[in-house]
Design a protein around this motif. Sequence first.
Motif: not given
Length: 437
Positions: A35-54
């Motif tokens: 998530f360092l680059a921009h906080g998202h992971v791509f599956v196909g052309d859909v960007a899914v945002r990652g959230y830091k929790d605990k």
Amino acid sequence: MLISPQLARDTLADLIKDCGLPLEAGELIPGKGEFLAHGHVFVGDVAVRGYKDKGRWRYDDRDIRRAGRHLASVVIDSADLAEAGFPDRRWFDVRGTFDDMRGADWRGTLNHWAYAAAHRSLLLERDGPATVGFNPADDFDLLDPELSIDIDVDIWSSSRYEIGPHGLPGQLTFDEFVSYYGKRTIAGTRPLDVLAWSGTHWVFPRAYRDMLDHWQAQDRELSERARICSGCGRRGSGWSWRTPTAGGYVTMCPSCSGEPFQAYTGHLHGVAYTSLRRTHRADAYLCCLCRESRAFIWDHCHEHGFVRGPVCASCNTFEGKGVAFLRRDGSLEHLLACRGCRDASTLPRRFHLDVALAHLEADKGHGHCRPRPYAELRETDGVHHITLSCPAHASTAKWTTEVTVAEVVGIVRAFVDSTLTSPGRHTALQAGLQTGP
């Protein structure tokens, strides 16, 4: 609702099971720094945002389901094909910089795979199975014509990489290509699953090629946004301003990041960690290594118990990477901030073999070959048996040397002493640590 990467993977896999795209739901389980680059992971052309929790990365269940519905709706028409723009000799002739390759560029990635696979295939043909461990497909640095020096046959001659009878560089076959790279992914998809030869050129289903173009544009846009300091709006270079926080990565320039925090001056060197951690907050300081991010913990020597200084989470993680950390400017001075290590002219034990191996790689080269040899280690009864091999003559030039534990201690002591007495002068070992094999 926030869900774990494992549950996100399983949920997405169920939603896309009948999809015609070559998707890989396992991409949702991130590696370190994903998530360092921009906080998202791509599956196909859909960007899914990652959230830091605990302290753990998670996804929003609604984002996963939205991605699954979108991807499942994509129609792949096997009769509607478009040229893949691959292979492209321009990529091989220019061989862009490492930074260029880190950007989203699916055509550049495919070309890298093809020429690296052709390179490996040629090595196997020339030297036989003994070169299997020497895998250009796994290392960008091996795509460097300097490594061909002293090789009897110039494997980097451009004529060897003209497009061959199979539509790929040299004599590479598609089956060989798939055996090397068939499981690799681009944007969470396996492109070699749908790449096809028309008889004159390589093609993708048009919907898949358009999806890769859309992914590339989105990834570059997100990466560009992630370069902008959230404090003053200045644009940074690469990921250098990305700072880990409890809620995820944010972008802060050195000025904005350093405003609320003190610069560490080394005034706590020699203080025991056990007496310091409850009386002084590390996060009141800037990281003493990168001097850009807010410190996270007090780094200390686990063998002597003395504080070295406040470090951010990224630098603390990087310290565990052995010789890679030692190559970093200021790393040795930081380790020797421990009074115990400095007085004994030593380093923490986990660095000892890294220093010894670097010493042997730098000191025991193969004749006049320019590439430094690789070192492999085996230990028995307190003796380190080290096998060195020349990367330019992988199948013919191997030799073994033995180093006792006491000799390793001596190598480390000499290295530390030279660092303490002449910090500006590079010995062969220091140069080796800086450049790497």
